[in-house]
Design a protein around this motif. Structure first.
Motif, PDB file in Angstrom:
ATOM      1  N   VAL A 286       0.829  -1.208   0.000  1.00 44.76           N
ATOM      2  CA  VAL A 286       0.000   0.000   0.000  1.00 44.76           C
ATOM      3  C   VAL A 286       0.859   1.252   0.000  1.00 44.76           C
ATOM      4  CG1 VAL A 286      -1.705   1.311   1.307  1.00 44.76           C
ATOM      5  CG2 VAL A 286      -1.907  -1.172   1.147  1.00 44.76           C
ATOM      6  N   ASP A 287       1.936   1.232   0.789  1.00 45.35           N
ATOM      7  CA  ASP A 287       2.842   2.378   0.872  1.00 45.35           C
ATOM      8  C   ASP A 287       4.161   2.126   0.145  1.00 45.35           C
ATOM      9  OD1 ASP A 287       0.982   3.702   2.451  1.00 45.35           O
ATOM     10  OD2 ASP A 287       1.833   2.953   4.324  1.00 45.35           O
ATOM     11  N   CYS A 288       4.180   1.090  -0.726  1.00 41.19           N
ATOM     12  CA  CYS A 288       5.409   0.699  -1.451  1.00 41.19           C
ATOM     13  C   CYS A 288       6.530   0.357  -0.472  1.00 41.19           C
ATOM     14  CB  CYS A 288       5.848   1.816  -2.401  1.00 41.19           C
ATOM     15  SG  CYS A 288       4.585   2.298  -3.603  1.00 41.19           S
ATOM     16  N   GLU A 289       6.126  -0.243   0.651  1.00 41.29           N
ATOM     17  CA  GLU A 289       7.082  -0.553   1.712  1.00 41.29           C
ATOM     18  C   GLU A 289       7.800  -1.887   1.534  1.00 41.29           C
ATOM     19  OE1 GLU A 289       3.202  -2.469   2.965  1.00 41.29           O
ATOM     20  OE2 GLU A 289       3.857  -0.691   1.873  1.00 41.29           O
ATOM     21  N   THR A 290       7.323  -2.698   0.575  1.00 40.95           N
ATOM     22  CA  THR A 290       7.868  -4.042   0.400  1.00 40.95           C
ATOM     23  C   THR A 290       8.820  -4.084  -0.779  1.00 40.95           C
ATOM     24  OG1 THR A 290       5.825  -5.015   1.281  1.00 40.95           O
ATOM     25  CG2 THR A 290       7.301  -6.474   0.054  1.00 40.95           C
ATOM     26  N   ASP A 291      10.046  -4.520  -0.512  1.00 43.66           N
ATOM     27  CA  ASP A 291      11.044  -4.704  -1.559  1.00 43.66           C
ATOM     28  C   ASP A 291      10.864  -6.105  -2.126  1.00 43.66           C
ATOM     29  OD1 ASP A 291      13.214  -4.884  -3.203  1.00 43.66           O
ATOM     30  OD2 ASP A 291      14.717  -4.394  -1.691  1.00 43.66           O
ATOM     31  N   ILE A 292      10.430  -6.175  -3.375  1.00 44.61           N
ATOM     32  CA  ILE A 292      10.165  -7.473  -4.002  1.00 44.61           C
ATOM     33  C   ILE A 292      11.478  -8.231  -4.160  1.00 44.61           C
ATOM     34  CG2 ILE A 292       9.293  -8.628  -6.061  1.00 44.61           C
ATOM     35  CD1 ILE A 292       7.492  -6.177  -6.505  1.00 44.61           C
ATOM     36  N   ASP A 293      11.452  -9.479  -3.750  1.00 45.85           N
ATOM     37  CA  ASP A 293      12.636 -10.328  -3.869  1.00 45.85           C
ATOM     38  C   ASP A 293      12.684 -10.880  -5.294  1.00 45.85           C
ATOM     39  OD1 ASP A 293      14.762 -12.017  -3.649  1.00 45.85           O
ATOM     40  OD2 ASP A 293      13.913 -13.283  -2.063  1.00 45.85           O
ATOM     41  N   ASP A 294      13.486 -10.241  -6.134  1.00 48.25           N
ATOM     42  CA  ASP A 294      13.576 -10.654  -7.542  1.00 48.25           C
ATOM     43  C   ASP A 294      14.301 -11.986  -7.698  1.00 48.25           C
ATOM     44  OD1 ASP A 294      12.356  -8.278  -8.723  1.00 48.25           O
ATOM     45  OD2 ASP A 294      14.137  -7.244  -7.966  1.00 48.25           O
ATOM     46  N   CYS A 295      14.961 -12.426  -6.635  1.00 54.67           N
ATOM     47  CA  CYS A 295      15.691 -13.708  -6.704  1.00 54.67           C
ATOM     48  C   CYS A 295      14.785 -14.873  -6.348  1.00 54.67           C
ATOM     49  CB  CYS A 295      16.867 -13.690  -5.739  1.00 54.67           C
ATOM     50  SG  CYS A 295      18.161 -12.505  -6.201  1.00 54.67           S
ATOM     51  N   ALA A 296      13.569 -14.593  -5.833  1.00 49.79           N
ATOM     52  CA  ALA A 296      12.658 -15.661  -5.463  1.00 49.79           C
ATOM     53  C   ALA A 296      12.125 -16.337  -6.724  1.00 49.79           C
ATOM     54  CB  ALA A 296      11.500 -15.120  -4.627  1.00 49.79           C
ATOM     55  N   GLU A 297      11.819 -17.617  -6.593  1.00 53.52           N
ATOM     56  CA  GLU A 297      11.310 -18.381  -7.735  1.00 53.52           C
ATOM     57  C   GLU A 297       9.892 -17.918  -8.073  1.00 53.52           C
ATOM     58  OE1 GLU A 297      10.432 -23.017  -9.060  1.00 53.52           O
ATOM     59  OE2 GLU A 297      11.447 -22.558  -7.167  1.00 53.52           O
ATOM     60  N   ALA A 298       9.652 -17.610  -9.316  1.00 55.32           N
ATOM     61  CA  ALA A 298       8.321 -17.189  -9.752  1.00 55.32           C
ATOM     62  C   ALA A 298       7.366 -18.354  -9.684  1.00 55.32           C
ATOM     63  CB  ALA A 298       8.393 -16.637 -11.179  1.00 55.32           C
ATOM     64  N   PRO A 299       6.101 -18.130  -9.311  1.00 55.19           N
ATOM     65  CA  PRO A 299       5.123 -19.234  -9.236  1.00 55.19           C
ATOM     66  C   PRO A 299       4.794 -19.766 -10.619  1.00 55.19           C
ATOM     67  CG  PRO A 299       4.065 -17.086  -8.943  1.00 55.19           C
ATOM     68  CD  PRO A 299       5.537 -16.827  -8.964  1.00 55.19           C
TER      69      PRO A 299
END
Length: 206
Positions: A193-206
Motif C-alpha cells: 500500500v505504501d510501497c514498503e515491500t522490496d520485491i525479492d527478484d531472486c525468489a522463484e516465480a510461481p
C-alpha cells in the motif's frame, strides 16, 4: 472526511503524515531567557518542517525582531545550522499558537528543529521540573549556514513543538492525493500500500 475550513474548502494532504516533535503539553513555569531553543527530538524520517507551535510566557523585550525556524545537525551538544526560514509569530497574544511554515522547510532524518528570535530572549514558556528537555543558547547563534554553535541543555520542557511532514509513500514512490485517501505509485521492484515491500527478484516465480 478529508476536508477542513469554514466552507470545507481545504483538502487535507493525505500524502503526508504530520509528526510532532517536542512536549505534548506546554509548561507555564516561567519565560525563557534563551535566544535560540532547539528540540532534542530528531526528525524520524526525511520530510519538511510544516509548522511550529509555541507558547509565549511574556512578550519579548524588543518586539521589533524577527523570528526564524531553523534546522540543525546536533551532535554531543554541538549544533550546525543547515537551513532557516522566517516564522510569522503573533507577539500580541499569550495564547499558544501554531504558525505554518511556507514553503515547507526540508529536514532530513536525524536533524533537529529550532526557533530563534534575533532581538533578544524568546520569552517562550518553560518548565523547571524535568520534562521533554531542550537545548538552548542565551546569545545570538550566528546566521552562517554550516556554522557550528555549542548549546546548553535543560531538563525541563519548552513551550515549543515542531511538526515534520513525512511522505506516507516509501522508497521514492509518487503519491496521488484523493478526497480522503491516497494512492502510492510504486517504482519497479517495490510493492504494498505504501510501497514498503522490496520485491525479492531472486525468489522463484510461481
Amino acid at each position: 472526511e478529508g476536508y477542513e475550513g469554514t466552507l470545507c474548502e481545504i483538502d487535507f494532504d493525505d500524502c503526508s503524515l504530520s509528526m510532532p516533535l517536542g512536549p505534548s503539553e506546554f509548561p507555564d513555569d516561567g519565560a525563557s531567557s534563551a535566544h535560540l531553543i532547539v528540540l532534542p527530538q530528531a526528525a524520524p524520517a526525511d520530510g519538511c518542517v510544516a509548522a511550529v507551535a509555541l507558547d509565549l510566557a511574556a512578550l519579548p523585550d524588543d518586539p521589533g525582531g524577527q523570528w526564524q525556524v531553523r534546522v540543525y545537525d546536533v551532535l554531543f551538544g554541538f549544533a550546525t545550522l543547515q537551513s532557516a526560514a522566517p516564522l510569522a509569530v503573533n507577539m500580541n497574544t499569550m495564547e499558544p499558537q501554531t504558525v505554518g511554515v511556507a514553503p515547507c522547510l526540508p529536514i532530513l532524518e536525524g536533524q533537529h528543529v529550532g526557533v530563534y528570535y534575533d532581538a533578544g530572549p524568546t520569552r517562550l514558556s518553560f518548565s523547571a521540573e524535568p520534562g521533554s528537555g531542550y537545548l538552548y543558547l542565551t546569545a545570538p547563534p550566528g546566521d552562517v549556514l554550516g556554522e557550528t554553535t555549542t548549546l546548553n541543555a535543560w531538563t525541563g520542557s519548552p513551550g515549543l513543538r515542531g511538526y515534520v511532514s513525512v511522505p506516507v509513500c516509501q522508497n521514492d514512490a509518487a503519491c496521488a492525493d484523493g478526497p480522503d485517501s491516497y494512492t502510492c505509485q510504486c517504482l519497479a521492484g517495490y510493492d504494498g500500500v505504501d510501497c514498503e515491500t522490496d520485491i525479492d527478484d531472486c525468489a522463484e516465480a510461481p
